[in-house]
Design a protein around this motif. Structure first.
Motif, mmCIF file in Angstrom:
data_model
loop_
_atom_site.group_PDB
_atom_site.id
_atom_site.type_symbol
_atom_site.label_atom_id
_atom_site.label_comp_id
_atom_site.label_asym_id
_atom_site.label_seq_id
_atom_site.Cartn_x
_atom_site.Cartn_y
_atom_site.Cartn_z
ATOM 1 N N ASP A 1 -30.502 9.943 15.275
ATOM 2 C CA ASP A 1 -30.258 8.530 15.619
ATOM 3 C C ASP A 1 -31.047 7.459 14.878
ATOM 4 N N PRO A 2 -30.469 6.668 14.251
ATOM 5 C CA PRO A 2 -28.950 6.223 14.412
ATOM 6 C C PRO A 2 -28.217 6.927 13.582
ATOM 7 N N GLN A 3 -26.904 7.188 13.871
ATOM 8 C CA GLN A 3 -25.941 7.949 13.178
ATOM 9 C C GLN A 3 -25.314 6.888 12.068
ATOM 10 N N ILE A 4 -24.889 7.576 10.936
ATOM 11 C CA ILE A 4 -23.995 6.539 9.791
ATOM 12 C C ILE A 4 -22.749 6.551 10.564
ATOM 13 N N ARG A 5 -22.287 5.381 10.234
ATOM 14 C CA ARG A 5 -20.695 5.184 10.332
ATOM 15 C C ARG A 5 -20.043 4.569 9.351
ATOM 16 N N PRO A 6 -19.788 5.521 8.367
ATOM 17 C CA PRO A 6 -18.883 4.780 7.190
ATOM 18 C C PRO A 6 -17.545 4.712 7.616
ATOM 19 N N ASP A 7 -16.916 3.634 7.015
ATOM 20 C CA ASP A 7 -15.594 3.183 6.869
ATOM 21 C C ASP A 7 -14.502 4.466 6.321
ATOM 22 N N GLY A 8 -14.994 5.330 5.651
ATOM 23 C CA GLY A 8 -14.058 6.039 4.820
ATOM 24 C C GLY A 8 -14.996 7.330 4.242
ATOM 25 N N TYR A 9 -14.509 8.210 3.537
ATOM 26 C CA TYR A 9 -15.276 9.270 2.799
ATOM 27 C C TYR A 9 -14.181 9.594 1.831
ATOM 28 N N GLY A 10 -14.617 9.748 0.477
ATOM 29 C CA GLY A 10 -13.544 10.175 -0.328
ATOM 30 C C GLY A 10 -14.248 11.036 -1.576
ATOM 31 N N CYS A 11 -13.251 11.404 -2.327
ATOM 32 C CA CYS A 11 -13.758 12.461 -3.409
ATOM 33 C C CYS A 11 -12.720 12.029 -4.647
ATOM 34 N N PHE B 1 -8.572 2.751 -0.405
ATOM 35 C CA PHE B 1 -8.278 3.941 -0.827
ATOM 36 C C PHE B 1 -6.841 4.034 -1.558
ATOM 37 N N ALA B 2 -5.794 3.421 -0.902
ATOM 38 C CA ALA B 2 -4.702 3.315 -1.538
ATOM 39 C C ALA B 2 -4.544 3.105 -3.057
ATOM 40 N N GLN C 1 0.683 -1.401 0.008
ATOM 41 C CA GLN C 1 -0.043 0.018 0.030
ATOM 42 C C GLN C 1 1.003 1.253 -0.043
ATOM 43 N N ILE C 2 1.864 1.137 0.801
ATOM 44 C CA ILE C 2 2.767 2.395 1.060
ATOM 45 C C ILE C 2 3.439 2.464 -0.462
ATOM 46 N N ALA C 3 3.881 1.566 -1.238
ATOM 47 C CA ALA C 3 4.373 1.695 -2.531
ATOM 48 C C ALA C 3 3.450 2.180 -3.526
ATOM 49 N N ALA C 4 2.286 1.711 -3.401
ATOM 50 C CA ALA C 4 1.416 2.443 -4.537
ATOM 51 C C ALA C 4 1.051 3.814 -4.174
ATOM 52 N N LEU C 5 1.386 4.170 -2.816
ATOM 53 C CA LEU C 5 0.978 5.630 -2.616
ATOM 54 C C LEU C 5 2.094 6.600 -2.928
#
Length: 261
Positions: free
Chosen positions: A192-202, A149-150, A60-64
Motif C-alpha cells: 500500500d499504496p498500489q500502483i494504478r496505471p492507465d494501461g500497460y504495453g510492450c 495505444f491505438a 481509432q478503429i480505422a487506425a487499428l
C-alpha cells in the motif's frame, strides 16, 4: 458531460434479445449462432478489443483495422445494423457533434461471452452499462488512453500491413482493469499504496523490447497529485515489468511536473 455540451445517444443501434427482422432470436431454447459466422476476422478482433477497452472512436478503429475512415464507417454501420455495436456521440452547443464513439452492442456482448464460455449479460444490465459508459465523467480520459495505444497499434494494422508477424510495434496492450488484476493481486498484493496505471504495453523495435506503464494525464489533477504517483512506482519492481511513461497534454504541463518532482 460538462457545461458546454450535452449527450446524444443513438439508441437505434441497440438490439434486444428476441427481436426479429434479421437479428438473432434467443427464445424457446433455440439460440442462433449464425451472426458469429457472418463476422470477418477483423470484426471479431474489434469485438474482443471493445470487450477489453470498452469504447473507441471511428478514427481509432480505422487506425487499428482499416485502410481508410470511409471503409471503417461503412463496416461499422453494418455491424450496428447487426446489433454487434452500439454508437453514441455528444451534441455540442452551438451546433455539431463529437465524433461517433462505439461500444459493444447487446448481440456483440453475447457472442463474446459465448466465445469465452462466460454467462452473458441480461439486456437490462447491458443497457445500464452502456448508459453509464456514455455518461461517465471519465469517458474522455478513457478515449484518450485508447487513442494513445491505438496510435501505436496502427503500426501493426493488418489491413495496411498484411504480414504483421514480421512487423515490429505494439505487441501487448492491457487495459486499466487488467493491470489491476495483474499488478494489484499477483505481484505485490499486500503493498500500500498500489500502483494504478492507465494501461500497460510492450513495444518491440530493432530486436529491443520496451515494456511500459502508462499514466495518461489530461490536466485535471494537480501537479502534486501527479508527482505523487512517482513515489507509488518507486516501491514497485518496475525493473522487472517496465518503465513508467507519462503522456502529458502540453509542454507546459511537462515543465510543471518536472519542477514538482
Amino acid at each position: 458531460m460538462g457545461a458546454k455540451s450535452q449527450l446524444s445517444i443513438n439508441t437505434g443501434t441497440y438490439s434486444r434479445a428476441g427481436r426479429r427482422g434479421g437479428r438473432a432470436v434467443h427464445s424457446g431454447g433455440h439460440p442462433d449462432a449464425g451472426p458469429w459466422f457472418r463476422l470477418l476476422d477483423r470484426d471479431r478482433r474489434l469485438l474482443s478489443l471493445l470487450a477489453e477497452h470498452k469504447v473507441f472512436t471511428t478514427d481509432q478503429i480505422a487506425a487499428l483495422e482499416f485502410t481508410s475512415i470511409r471503409r471503417a464507417q461503412d463496416r461499422l454501420a453494418k455491424l450496428r445494423e447487426m446489433g454487434m455495436l452500439f454508437a453514441f456521440r455528444e451534441s455540442l452547443y452551438g451546433g455539431g457533434t463529437s465524433q461517433t464513439r462505439h461500444a459493444l452492442g447487446y448481440l456483440g456482448a453475447r457472442l463474446i461471452a459465448a466465445q469465452r464460455a462466460e454467462r452473458p449479460p441480461t439486456p437490462a444490465a447491458h443497457a445500464l452499462m452502456l448508459e453509464r459508459l456514455a455518461c461517465s465523467p471519465t469517458l474522455e480520459h478513457r478515449l484518450g488512453i485508447n487513442g494513445f495505444f491505438a496510435a501505436l497499434a496502427a503500426h501493426r494494422n493488418p489491413a495496411r500491413y498484411p504480414d504483421t508477424a514480421a512487423l515490429e510495434g505494439l505487441t501487448q496492450w492491457w487495459s486499466e482493469r487488467k493491470c489491476a488484476d495483474q499488478f494489484w493481486t499477483s505481484v505485490v498484493p499486500d503493498r500500500d499504496p498500489q500502483i494504478r496505471p492507465d494501461g500497460y504495453g510492450c513495444w518491440e523495435h530493432d530486436r529491443h523490447t520496451v515494456r511500459f506503464f502508462l499514466e495518461y494525464d489530461t490536466g485535471t489533477e494537480t501537479l502534486s497529485t501527479v508527482a505523487a504517483k512517482l513515489a507509488d512506482y518507486q516501491g514497485f519492481p518496475t525493473d522487472s515489468f517496465g518503465i513508467l511513461l507519462f503522456s502529458l497534454h502540453s509542454s507546459r504541463r511537462e515543465t510543471g511536473l518536472r519542477t514538482a518532482r
